[in-house]
Design a protein around this motif. Sequence first.
Motif, PDB file in Angstrom:
ATOM      1  N   LEU A   1       6.183   8.153   5.741  1.00 40.23           N
ATOM      2  CA  LEU A   1       6.476   6.749   6.061  1.00 40.23           C
ATOM      3  C   LEU A   1       7.733   6.283   5.317  1.00 40.23           C
ATOM      4  CD1 LEU A   1       3.974   3.888   6.459  1.00 40.23           C
ATOM      5  CD2 LEU A   1       5.842   3.594   4.837  1.00 40.23           C
ATOM      6  N   CYS A   2       7.846   6.615   4.042  1.00 38.79           N
ATOM      7  CA  CYS A   2       9.042   6.233   3.272  1.00 38.79           C
ATOM      8  C   CYS A   2      10.293   6.866   3.858  1.00 38.79           C
ATOM      9  CB  CYS A   2       8.875   6.643   1.817  1.00 38.79           C
ATOM     10  SG  CYS A   2       7.654   5.688   0.878  1.00 38.79           S
TER      11      CYS A   2
ATOM     12  N   LEU B   1       5.449  -5.247   1.783  1.00 36.05           N
ATOM     13  CA  LEU B   1       5.279  -5.136   3.221  1.00 36.05           C
ATOM     14  C   LEU B   1       3.974  -4.408   3.495  1.00 36.05           C
ATOM     15  CD1 LEU B   1       6.655  -5.777   5.913  1.00 36.05           C
ATOM     16  CD2 LEU B   1       7.816  -3.572   5.767  1.00 36.05           C
ATOM     17  N   LEU B   2       3.113  -5.025   4.294  1.00 35.92           N
ATOM     18  CA  LEU B   2       1.826  -4.444   4.652  1.00 35.92           C
ATOM     19  C   LEU B   2       1.964  -3.792   6.027  1.00 35.92           C
ATOM     20  CD1 LEU B   2      -1.028  -4.228   3.459  1.00 35.92           C
ATOM     21  CD2 LEU B   2      -1.633  -6.285   4.732  1.00 35.92           C
ATOM     22  N   ILE B   3       1.738  -2.470   6.083  1.00 39.42           N
ATOM     23  CA  ILE B   3       1.969  -1.693   7.298  1.00 39.42           C
ATOM     24  C   ILE B   3       0.667  -1.058   7.735  1.00 39.42           C
ATOM     25  CG2 ILE B   3       3.330   0.168   8.341  1.00 39.42           C
ATOM     26  CD1 ILE B   3       5.314  -0.198   6.009  1.00 39.42           C
TER      27      ILE B   3
ATOM     28  N   ALA C   1      11.774  -1.398  11.300  1.00 38.45           N
ATOM     29  CA  ALA C   1      11.605   0.013  10.946  1.00 38.45           C
ATOM     30  C   ALA C   1      10.158   0.312  10.590  1.00 38.45           C
ATOM     31  CB  ALA C   1      12.524   0.366   9.778  1.00 38.45           C
ATOM     32  N   ALA C   2       9.510  -0.604   9.858  1.00 37.02           N
ATOM     33  CA  ALA C   2       8.107  -0.388   9.491  1.00 37.02           C
ATOM     34  C   ALA C   2       7.186  -0.467  10.706  1.00 37.02           C
ATOM     35  CB  ALA C   2       7.685  -1.417   8.443  1.00 37.02           C
ATOM     36  N   ALA C   3       7.492  -1.393  11.613  1.00 33.02           N
ATOM     37  CA  ALA C   3       6.658  -1.515  12.817  1.00 33.02           C
ATOM     38  C   ALA C   3       6.803  -0.304  13.725  1.00 33.02           C
ATOM     39  CB  ALA C   3       7.019  -2.787  13.573  1.00 33.02           C
ATOM     40  N   GLY C   4       7.933   0.394  13.637  1.00 29.76           N
ATOM     41  CA  GLY C   4       8.167   1.544  14.500  1.00 29.76           C
ATOM     42  C   GLY C   4       7.807   2.877  13.882  1.00 29.76           C
TER      43      GLY C   4
END
Length: 485
Positions: free
Chosen positions: A441-442, A362-364, A426-429
């Motif tokens: 982040l994790c 996943l690229l964040i 969750a990653a976008a938020g």
Amino acid sequence: MSAPHLPKVAGIDPAVTASPHTAAPTPARTAPAQPPPPAASSLIQDRLAGMVSDLTTLHELTERLARACDLESSLQEFLRAGAALVGARRGLVVLEPSDGLGPTTTIGLGLGRADLGHIETVPRSATSYGRILDGLPDAQGGSEVLPEPGAAPGTGGYGAPVDPRHREVAARLGYAASYALPLTAEATGRLGAAVWLYDEQAEPNERQRDLAGLYVRHAAEHLARMVEVERARSSLATVAEELLPSRLPRIAGVQLAARHHTGPRGGGDWYDALPLPEGAMGLAVGSVTGSGPSAVAAMGRLRASLRAYAVMEGEDPVAVLSDLELLLRLTEPARSATALFAYCEPAARKIILAGAGHTPPLLIGEHRTEYVETSLSAPLGMLACWEAPSVEIEPAPGETVLLYTDGLLRRTGDPMDRAYARLHAAAAGVPRTARDDPAALCDHILRTVLRDTDDNASSAVRAAGADAGAGADAEDIVLLAARFD
């Protein structure tokens, strides 16, 4: 001269007449059985009904305890059942096995953490459960009534003076009496002690004490088994952690963070990050099929082999995974594994990666949150010869590449498509402040993805019984995040 015998007719003996001087025996006349008085009959029926009710209650409580699949839920269920049997609302159990191998813990019922802290300030020798744990001869369990606040010092149920600190804490928490019992198993000896607290000066009656004693004897054997299971899980988790990197390398141009949570049965999920020649770096995550010690051992062998292949030919992730697949097929033909290996050049912000049946990275970033499109490939060991094309990506400055195992998705309990959507959301938020710290982040992703799922999964496990430990709640979780400057 004797009288002549009468002849036999048709094989039948003639009737024998009684002697004139012999009286025929008179049958004994027995008095008719008198029915018990109505009051006595009703009393017997009431006692039988009470015994049946008690046995039914014990059966239900022991069945509920048997369905508890781990030590903590077993202790909670034990406390609740014991409180119902002795007529109390609050209590605590102190687990302290006599062999000193642990685990040691204190679980409260109707008591908060602060309340338990207050109780622990009482000198151990002044508490009923403390005397049980110390093995004093007068501490075989029983009631202890504390004197009213301000009253003259009295004696407790064990004949020991009530410590002023004990009276003070009891008055603060609002309990006036207690009933304690030791926890002792046949195979392991002393496990700990349980004490239930009364809001008024009271004690259980004889029937309640009998029922509680029977239940505690059965529960102690169940808790002894749970202690052994907890020890085995703890040892397995320690071995699994020791097989993973003790620390992540420091490489210029990239920040690394990892999170690893071992399931209760010990799985084969792993991760790795290692520096490579010419300032490059290798990132890897994977999962070995199965659980338990054999899966953990296979995970260690697979990770060590991948490190060797990465050093020799890390710039070609497809070759690294091909060699790993050949090794797995030759040495462990009955096992399969998923894996993803990424060759990174932090200075150029360039990543070449290949996956074998693994979840896509996943690229964040600030302007995008998207899954990396990798080619569909089979896990290692599933085909006669594995090979899949690699993928090249170039993260922008400040973007993070997140590698993870499917345990994170399975822990949600959702279908895989919904689990992927949950992870993406969750990653976008991720808050702006957490985007600069891969560890934060994790943590944010773990909290968000697993929110409202761990409690539901634990409840489902408790409701379904011990065999439910093989469900979603037993999955390992691995996250490996790399943020590029």
